[in-house]
Write an enzyme that holds these catalytic residues in place. Structure first.
Site, PDB file in Angstrom:
ATOM      1  CB  SER A  13      -0.933   0.021   1.220  1.00 35.36           C
ATOM      2  OG  SER A  13      -0.183   0.074   2.426  1.00 35.36           O
ATOM      3  CG  ASP A  62      -1.515  -8.721  10.757  1.00 36.47           C
ATOM      4  OD1 ASP A  62      -0.346  -8.961  10.384  1.00 36.47           O
ATOM      5  OD2 ASP A  62      -1.772  -8.250  11.879  1.00 36.47           O
ATOM      6  CB  SER A 142      17.008  -5.170   5.701  1.00 34.28           C
ATOM      7  OG  SER A 142      17.517  -5.542   6.970  1.00 34.28           O
ATOM      8  CE1 TYR A 155      12.980  -4.886   9.740  1.00 33.96           C
ATOM      9  CE2 TYR A 155      15.272  -4.347   9.271  1.00 33.96           C
ATOM     10  CZ  TYR A 155      13.954  -4.433   8.865  1.00 33.96           C
ATOM     11  OH  TYR A 155      13.608  -4.075   7.589  1.00 33.96           O
ATOM     12  CE  LYS A 159      13.062  -7.444   7.058  1.00 33.20           C
ATOM     13  NZ  LYS A 159      12.098  -7.702   5.971  1.00 33.20           N
ATOM     14  CB  ILE A 188      15.139   2.515   0.496  1.00 34.37           C
ATOM     15  CG1 ILE A 188      15.996   1.264   0.225  1.00 34.37           C
ATOM     16  CG2 ILE A 188      14.328   2.899  -0.725  1.00 34.37           C
ATOM     17  CD1 ILE A 188      17.029   1.409  -0.865  1.00 34.37           C
TER      18      ILE A 188
END
Length: 243
Positions: A13, A62, A142, A155, A159, A188
């Site tokens: 989105s 979700d 990432s 995180y 990842k 980014i």
């Protein structure tokens, strides 16, 4: 049902996911736009995608919710057939120094980013295999998943786990002509970067700038294409040379 190859993009989105959805639509794919709760942003993304793919549509769920994910994907496949490709872009970050990290910050990131891979891929993989037409699976790690980052133990763990899962799954499905690759973006230019010290961060990047979402989307489009049919089990870093 469209005769265009159908591709599911999670977290599409906004940000990188939105750019991927638009780029794939431009390349001729029918894009299924997954999102969790931002209905307005999802409608805007669909409007942009529909300029290039009138048969694209929204599929809200979700990815951290296993039964909901399975139900949504099962129903979509029953109605429209198996996916040719999937881009596992959706994820969250809950940064904190590890000694201060709460159970909720750890569990939330692991359940969404790592469990989400299973929750989305597991119900769609056998239908993809059964088409006997091959397919494309593109996961998202990432820079943190490759080299680690302070304040992101949760995180980085999730990842890095995605990289391991990508490499293992690629071995399992290669004989089915399904490729499995991972894209690992660095810094980014998205809304998530707004509150960070960008001038200092750019000094750490050999190219001295942030990446554009379109550059990540272009990498995904290539991996989805026929030109990438002999590329599998790889991690493609889009990070300006920072690692």
């Amino acid at each position: 049902m469209s005769d265009k190859p159908r591709v599911l993009v999670t977290g599409a989105s906004r940000g990188i996911g939105r750019a991927i959805a638009i780029r794939l639509a431009k390349e001729g794919y029918q894009v299924v736009i997954n999102y969790r709760s931002n209905h307005e942003a999802a409608k805007q993304a669909l409007s942009a995608v529909s300029e290039f793919s009138a048969t694209s549509y929204l599929l809200p769920f979700d990815i951290s919710q296993r039964e909901l994910s399975k139900q949504s994907i099962d129903e979509d496949i029953a109605e429209n057939g198996a996916y040719f490709g999937v881009v596992l872009n959706a994820g969250i970050a809950r940064d904190n120094a590890f000694p201060a990290m709460t159970e909720q910050e750890w569990d939330g990131v692991i359940h969404t980013n790592l469990d989400g891979l299973y929750n989305v891929l597991h119900p769609l993989l056998m239908p993809m295999i059964q088409t006997r037409k091959g397919g494309r699976i593109i996961t998202f790690s990432s820079l943190s998943g490759e080299v680690g980052n302070r304040g992101q133990v949760n995180y980085s763990a999730a990842k890095a786990g995605i990289i391991g899962a990508t490499k293992a799954l690629a071995l399992e499905v290669a004989k089915r002509k399904i490729t499995v690759n991972c894209v690992a973006p660095g810094l980014i230019d998205t809304d998530m970067m707004a509150d960070l010290p960008l001038d200092e961060l750019k000094k750490q990047i050999p190219l001295r700038r942030l990446g554009d979402v379109e550059e990540v989307a272009g990498t995904v489009a290539f991996l989805m294409s026929k030109d990438a049919a002999y590329i599998t089990r790889q991690v493609i870093s889009v990070n300006g040379g920072i690692a």
